[in-house]
Design an enzyme around this catalytic site. Structure first.
Site, PDB file in Angstrom:
ATOM      1  N   ASN A 151       0.823  -1.210  -0.030  1.00 23.81           N
ATOM      2  CA  ASN A 151      -0.142  -0.045   0.113  1.00 23.81           C
ATOM      3  C   ASN A 151       1.053   1.203  -0.089  1.00 23.81           C
ATOM      4  OD1 ASN A 151      -1.716   1.993   0.345  1.00 23.81           O
ATOM      5  ND2 ASN A 151      -2.029   1.564   2.586  1.00 23.81           N
ATOM      6  N   GLU A 197      -5.658  -5.563  10.589  1.00 24.56           N
ATOM      7  CA  GLU A 197      -4.683  -4.481  10.646  1.00 24.56           C
ATOM      8  C   GLU A 197      -4.933  -3.479  12.039  1.00 24.56           C
ATOM      9  OE1 GLU A 197      -2.759  -3.210   6.870  1.00 24.56           O
ATOM     10  OE2 GLU A 197      -4.187  -1.925   7.076  1.00 24.56           O
ATOM     11  N   SER A 233       3.153  -2.672  10.458  1.00 26.85           N
ATOM     12  CA  SER A 233       4.691  -2.546  10.682  1.00 26.85           C
ATOM     13  C   SER A 233       5.365  -3.849  10.216  1.00 26.85           C
ATOM     14  CB  SER A 233       4.942  -2.062  12.174  1.00 26.85           C
ATOM     15  OG  SER A 233       4.562  -1.110  12.322  1.00 26.85           O
ATOM     16  N   LYS A 270       0.180   4.171  -0.207  1.00 27.09           N
ATOM     17  CA  LYS A 270      -0.394   5.419   0.516  1.00 27.09           C
ATOM     18  C   LYS A 270      -0.490   6.639  -0.655  1.00 27.09           C
ATOM     19  CE  LYS A 270       0.521   3.383   4.924  1.00 27.09           C
ATOM     20  NZ  LYS A 270       0.258   3.427   6.315  1.00 27.09           N
ATOM     21  N   GLU A 287      -6.668   4.527   8.180  1.00 24.90           N
ATOM     22  CA  GLU A 287      -6.590   5.881   7.755  1.00 24.90           C
ATOM     23  C   GLU A 287      -7.747   6.364   7.415  1.00 24.90           C
ATOM     24  OE1 GLU A 287      -2.922   5.314   5.530  1.00 24.90           O
ATOM     25  OE2 GLU A 287      -1.919   4.745   7.409  1.00 24.90           O
ATOM     26  N   GLY A 336       2.235   2.015  11.009  1.00 25.09           N
ATOM     27  CA  GLY A 336       3.115   2.950  10.806  1.00 25.09           C
ATOM     28  C   GLY A 336       3.585   3.346  11.905  1.00 25.09           C
TER      29      GLY A 336
HETATM   30  C1  PEP Z   1      -0.627  -0.197   6.031  1.00 22.36           C
HETATM   31  O1  PEP Z   1      -0.731   0.973   4.970  1.00 22.36           O
HETATM   32  O2  PEP Z   1      -1.711  -1.128   5.534  1.00 22.36           O
HETATM   33  C2  PEP Z   1       0.133  -0.431   6.816  1.00 22.36           C
HETATM   34  C3  PEP Z   1      -0.090  -1.594   7.584  1.00 22.36           C
HETATM   35  O3  PEP Z   1       1.143   0.329   7.071  1.00 22.36           O
HETATM   36  P1  PEP Z   1       2.546  -0.019   7.750  1.00 22.36           P
HETATM   37  O4  PEP Z   1       3.109  -1.164   7.231  1.00 22.36           O
HETATM   38  O5  PEP Z   1       3.431   1.363   7.389  1.00 22.36           O
HETATM   39  O6  PEP Z   1       2.495  -0.005   9.351  1.00 22.36           O
END
Ligand code: PEP
Length: 256
Positions: free
Chosen positions: A13, A171, A216, A15, A103, A177
């Site tokens: 992703n 998640e 993460s 973003k 998000e 993040g």
């Molecule tokens: C995400 O954007 O779905 C995500 C899990 O971000 P990160 O890996 O940066 O935690």
């Protein structure tokens, strides 16, 4: 729910990073480095405006990497300024769409009802939704994790046919993040809860439903995450933006 017949999913992703030029350069290098993998499915989620460039490069190099969108609107067309139609995404060849990313839920006020409409719209256009669910730290500490997940899945999948094709991303909001990983036990517990919940409702799901983990995910933890029997793949944010990191994640279990 039918057993795992799909390869594990490694999803990146991006973003709101990588405009068209940068996305095009990145995906060309990624496909060179990753090659034509068949035992795992690699999907990238660029920003809307970078999707056509990514699609063009992947077609040019005949890559097995596919691409999707980070969001979708539920109507096919109309006076909905700024929204993006599922028909337009299908026209661009998007195979996947992320629905209900934390998000969007927490920064942009996306509700479970909006997720339901988006899941249904994607399925109508032959796009496989990845419905995200996950608890906040406060909810986990209050012992509400499975109630939150159940509520998000019940609402987001309401009306979805028993043979529909979709994936679920677990998640935990507190792990996105932040550099904080959920532990193997925490992930195993929630994934098996989701698997049981889905198993009672989507036993005819064609080709299976994958339950992937996000939060993460990094080169340092990918091998242990993918070694967990309950984990059918990963949704990677930050670490999918860096070529070396994402290549290492895609190559989980192969390199040390
Ligand atoms: C995400 O954007 O779905 C995500 C899990 O971000 P990160 O890996 O940066 O935690």
């Amino acid at each position: 729910m039918s057993e795992k017949t799909l390869p594990p999913l490694v999803a990146g992703n991006w973003k709101m990073y990588k405009g068209a030029r940068e996305a095009g350069e990145f995906i060309r290098l990624l496909s060179q480095k990753v090659g034509n993998v068949k035992d795992r499915e690699v999907v990238v989620f660029p920003p809307f405006t970078s999707i056509p460039t990514v699609a063009q490069v992947l077609q040019e190099v005949a890559s097995t990497i596919s691409y999707g969108a980070q969001d979708v609107f539920w109507e096919a067309e109309g006076a909905f300024t700024g929204e993006v139609s599922p028909a337009f995404l299908a026209e661009l060849g998007c195979r996947y769409v992320i629905v209900g990313h934390s998000e969007r839920r927490h920064l942009l006020g996306e509700t479970d009802e909006m997720c339901r409409l988006k899941v249904a719209a994607a399925l109508r256009y032959g796009i496989r939704p990845i419905l995200c669910c996950g608890e906040t730290l406060q909810e986990r500490e209050a012992g509400e994790t499975t109630d939150v997940i159940k509520k998000q899945l019940t609402a987001g999948l309401s009306g979805v046919a028993a043979d529909a094709s979709f994936d679920i991303a677990y998640e935990p909001v507190w792990a996105i993040g932040t550099g904080k990983n959920a532990t193997g036990d925490q992930i195993g517990e929630v994934h098996s809860f989701i698997r049981r919940w889905l198993g009672e409702r989507y036993e005819k799901a064609t080709g299976g439903i994958r339950i992937i983990y996000g939060g993460s995910v990094k080169p340092a933890n990918i091998d242990s995450l993918m070694a967990q029997p309950e984990v059918d793949g990963v949704l990677v944010g930050g670490a999918s933006l860096d070529l070396e990191s994402f290549v290492r994640i895609v190559n989980y279990g192969r390199v040390k």
